[in-house]
Design a protein around this motif. Structure first.
Motif, PDB file in Angstrom:
ATOM      1  N   THR A 120       0.812  -1.217   0.000  1.00 18.59           N
ATOM      2  CA  THR A 120       0.000   0.000   0.000  1.00 18.59           C
ATOM      3  C   THR A 120       0.847   1.270   0.000  1.00 18.59           C
ATOM      4  N   GLN A 121       2.182   1.122  -0.059  1.00 17.94           N
ATOM      5  CA  GLN A 121       3.070   2.281   0.002  1.00 17.94           C
ATOM      6  C   GLN A 121       3.234   2.926  -1.370  1.00 17.94           C
ATOM      7  N   PHE A 122       3.400   4.245  -1.379  1.00 15.60           N
ATOM      8  CA  PHE A 122       3.812   4.945  -2.593  1.00 15.60           C
ATOM      9  C   PHE A 122       4.871   5.961  -2.212  1.00 15.60           C
ATOM     10  N   ALA A 123       5.625   6.424  -3.207  1.00 14.09           N
ATOM     11  CA  ALA A 123       6.792   7.274  -2.950  1.00 14.09           C
ATOM     12  C   ALA A 123       6.391   8.739  -2.852  1.00 14.09           C
ATOM     13  N   PHE A 124       6.278   9.254  -1.633  1.00 18.73           N
ATOM     14  CA  PHE A 124       5.940  10.660  -1.443  1.00 18.73           C
ATOM     15  C   PHE A 124       7.061  11.570  -1.930  1.00 18.73           C
ATOM     16  N   GLY A 125       8.292  11.108  -1.815  1.00 21.15           N
ATOM     17  CA  GLY A 125       9.419  11.914  -2.275  1.00 21.15           C
ATOM     18  C   GLY A 125       9.340  12.204  -3.763  1.00 21.15           C
ATOM     19  N   ALA A 126       8.893  11.215  -4.548  1.00 17.52           N
ATOM     20  CA  ALA A 126       8.754  11.427  -5.986  1.00 17.52           C
ATOM     21  C   ALA A 126       7.659  12.443  -6.278  1.00 17.52           C
ATOM     22  N   LEU A 127       6.586  12.414  -5.506  1.00 18.63           N
ATOM     23  CA  LEU A 127       5.491  13.370  -5.722  1.00 18.63           C
ATOM     24  C   LEU A 127       5.941  14.802  -5.479  1.00 18.63           C
ATOM     25  N   VAL A 128       6.662  15.022  -4.388  1.00 17.39           N
ATOM     26  CA  VAL A 128       7.058  16.394  -4.074  1.00 17.39           C
ATOM     27  C   VAL A 128       8.122  16.882  -5.048  1.00 17.39           C
ATOM     28  N   ARG A 129       8.996  16.002  -5.517  1.00 24.18           N
ATOM     29  CA  ARG A 129      10.015  16.414  -6.494  1.00 24.18           C
ATOM     30  C   ARG A 129       9.375  16.731  -7.854  1.00 24.18           C
ATOM     31  N   THR A 130       8.359  15.962  -8.229  1.00 28.56           N
ATOM     32  CA  THR A 130       7.624  16.288  -9.451  1.00 28.56           C
ATOM     33  C   THR A 130       6.926  17.632  -9.316  1.00 28.56           C
ATOM     34  N   ARG A 131       6.397  17.895  -8.135  1.00 23.62           N
ATOM     35  CA  ARG A 131       5.723  19.175  -7.904  1.00 23.62           C
ATOM     36  C   ARG A 131       6.715  20.329  -7.980  1.00 23.62           C
ATOM     37  N   TRP A 132       7.928  20.143  -7.460  1.00 25.45           N
ATOM     38  CA  TRP A 132       8.950  21.190  -7.584  1.00 25.45           C
ATOM     39  C   TRP A 132       9.279  21.447  -9.058  1.00 25.45           C
ATOM     40  N   ALA A 133       9.408  20.372  -9.839  1.00 20.61           N
ATOM     41  CA  ALA A 133       9.719  20.542 -11.254  1.00 20.61           C
ATOM     42  C   ALA A 133       8.636  21.333 -11.967  1.00 20.61           C
ATOM     43  N   TRP A 134       7.386  21.143 -11.565  1.00 19.80           N
ATOM     44  CA  TRP A 134       6.280  21.894 -12.173  1.00 19.80           C
ATOM     45  C   TRP A 134       6.296  23.355 -11.725  1.00 19.80           C
TER      46      TRP A 134
END
Length: 433
Positions: A120-134
């Motif tokens: 049930t885990q997902f990578a929160f670090g990837a989400l926030v880094r994608t948000r920074w790129a946007w």
């Protein structure tokens, strides 16, 4: 209003940046607590390092299997739409495992619950880094480097606080109490993060139906040029692993991440053998403190040249640091000094890996690309804890502490290979021009 000189302060002049950044830190607290929390709980219940290491491995390996799947869903349908459902299921899974451990259910059932929790885990670090790129899509001052260094540093803040909290709760409250706090942090931080719509990157479906691509700009590199991930017009549904160098980087992250869980388990066993079990959180936090300092340094300077070259340098220095760990491990003060100094290389390795992904992967697959590094880290962590657990049962703490230097050393030639491939690609591009 005068623009701040510090690149870190300039990051937070963007609307919403402070909010989503801090919310993501809280949501990532399980990263710093669950691995050690599982080891401490299982060792107290069954007094077996191998079982504890295998349980932690089942959890992290299960998470690794599904992380890219979640990432593709995030890229395609949007962070909030997918994240709210996944967040609630993940929280329930963590609570289920915690209550199972508290009730001392059979070991086989705990393994099933650990697998369910990982799935049930997902990578929160990837989400926030994608948000920074946007958010930084129109920036031309190298702030994405700073943002990724900041996130690596914040990860280390989590790993500073997490082990201390886990060790304190496990030894002072109950052997399983350290499993409940991550669930609460994940729920509060995650709900806050997903509620911030203004900084959420558009999903692929919305981007493909838009009338214009004016907003779909790529971050820029040191020289102010658009990164190739967005400039070459590649779109489609192919896996991020198909982009140049990403599969090799994924393997590198598997190999060198084995060292971190091996350090965690070995230091835990070492302090227990010394009768200093309460010091395990502080010892592990010193390693993370060094990494935090490394992130601040890395994010404040501009490094020229191949990212792969710097990855080779940082991995070499970290390997040397692990050798020192093994030599001074019987003296906790000297070990702490070595942890801080060696930790200076950790965040730069993660930041450099993320930047390599950003330079090579199209923006429509960026969350997936970044998540593959998290997946590699999870697989490496599971393998490292397993190897360390076996070494500890057979050879004691000194055997366990040999694992980090060995596995990190194995990652160096792989990084050299990536460096060679990147130089050949750069030479081909110059020739074609």
């Amino acid at each position: 209003m005068k623009e701040p000189r510090s690149p870190f302060l300039r990051l937070f002049t963007y609307p919403g940046a402070v909010g989503f950044c801090l919310a993501a830190v809280l949501a990532r607290l399980p990263l710093g607590m669950m691995g050690l929390g599982i080891v401490l709980a299982l060792n107290h219940i069954y007094d077996n390092w191998t079982s504890a290491g295998l349980m932690s491995a089942v959890y992290t390996l299960s998470a690794a299997l599904v992380t890219p799947v979640y990432a593709r869903l995030f890229d395609r349908f949007g962070q909030r739409r997918v994240g709210l459902v996944a967040l609630l299921v993940q929280t329930l899974a963590i609570l289920g495992f915690a209550f199972g451990a508290m009730k001392k259910v059979p070991l086989g059932l705990l393994f099933v619950l650990a697998a369910l929790m990982g799935l049930t885990q997902f990578a929160f670090g990837a989400l926030v880094r994608t948000r920074w790129a946007w958010v930084l899509r129109d920036d031309r001052t190298n702030l994405l480097n700073t943002a990724y260094a900041l996130e690596s540093g914040l990860d280390e803040c989590v790993f500073i606080l997490g082990p201390i909290l886990s060790a304190y709760l496990a030894t002072s409250v109950s052997p399983v109490s350290q499993l409940f706090l991550p669930a609460a942090a994940l729920l509060v931080g995650g709900l806050t993060f997903f509620s911030m719509r203004s900084t959420e990157p558009p999903a692929i479906v919305r981007m493909e139906t838009a009338k214009t691509r004016a907003a779909d700009h790529s971050p820029v590199d040191d020289g102010g040029s658009v990164l190739p991930g967005d400039s070459d017009g590649r779109r489609g549904s192919r896996s991020a692993l198909a982009y140049p160098g990403i599969l090799l980087l994924f393997v590198i992250f598997i190999v060198f991440n084995m060292s971190f869980s091996a350090v965690d388990v070995s230091v835990t066993a070492l302090t227990k053998a010394m009768g200093r079990e309460g010091a395990v959180g502080l010892q592990l936090a010193l390693f993370a403190l060094g990494s935090l300092c490394g992130a601040m340094i890395f994010g404040s300077i501009k490094l020229k040249g191949s990212r792969w070259r710097y990855l080779v340098v940082f991995l070499t220095l970290l390997t040397a640091g692990y050798v020192v760990f093994r030599l001074v491990m019987d003296h906790l003060v000297l070990l702490g000094v070595a942890e801080v100094l060696s930790g200076l290389c950790v965040s730069p390795i993660f930041a450099t890996g993320n930047l390599i992904v950003r330079e090579n992967v199209d923006s429509h697959a960026l969350t997936e690309g970044l998540s593959w590094l998290s997946t590699g880290g999870s697989i490496g962590t599971s393998l490292g804890s397993t190897l360390a657990g076996i070494a500890l049962d057979r050879f004691g703490p000194h055997g366990g502490m040999t694992i980090p230097a060995i596995v990190t050393c194995c990652a160096i030639p792989l990084a050299v290979l990536g460096w060679v491939f990147s130089m050949r690609a750069a030479n081909r591009m110059k020739t074609e021009r």
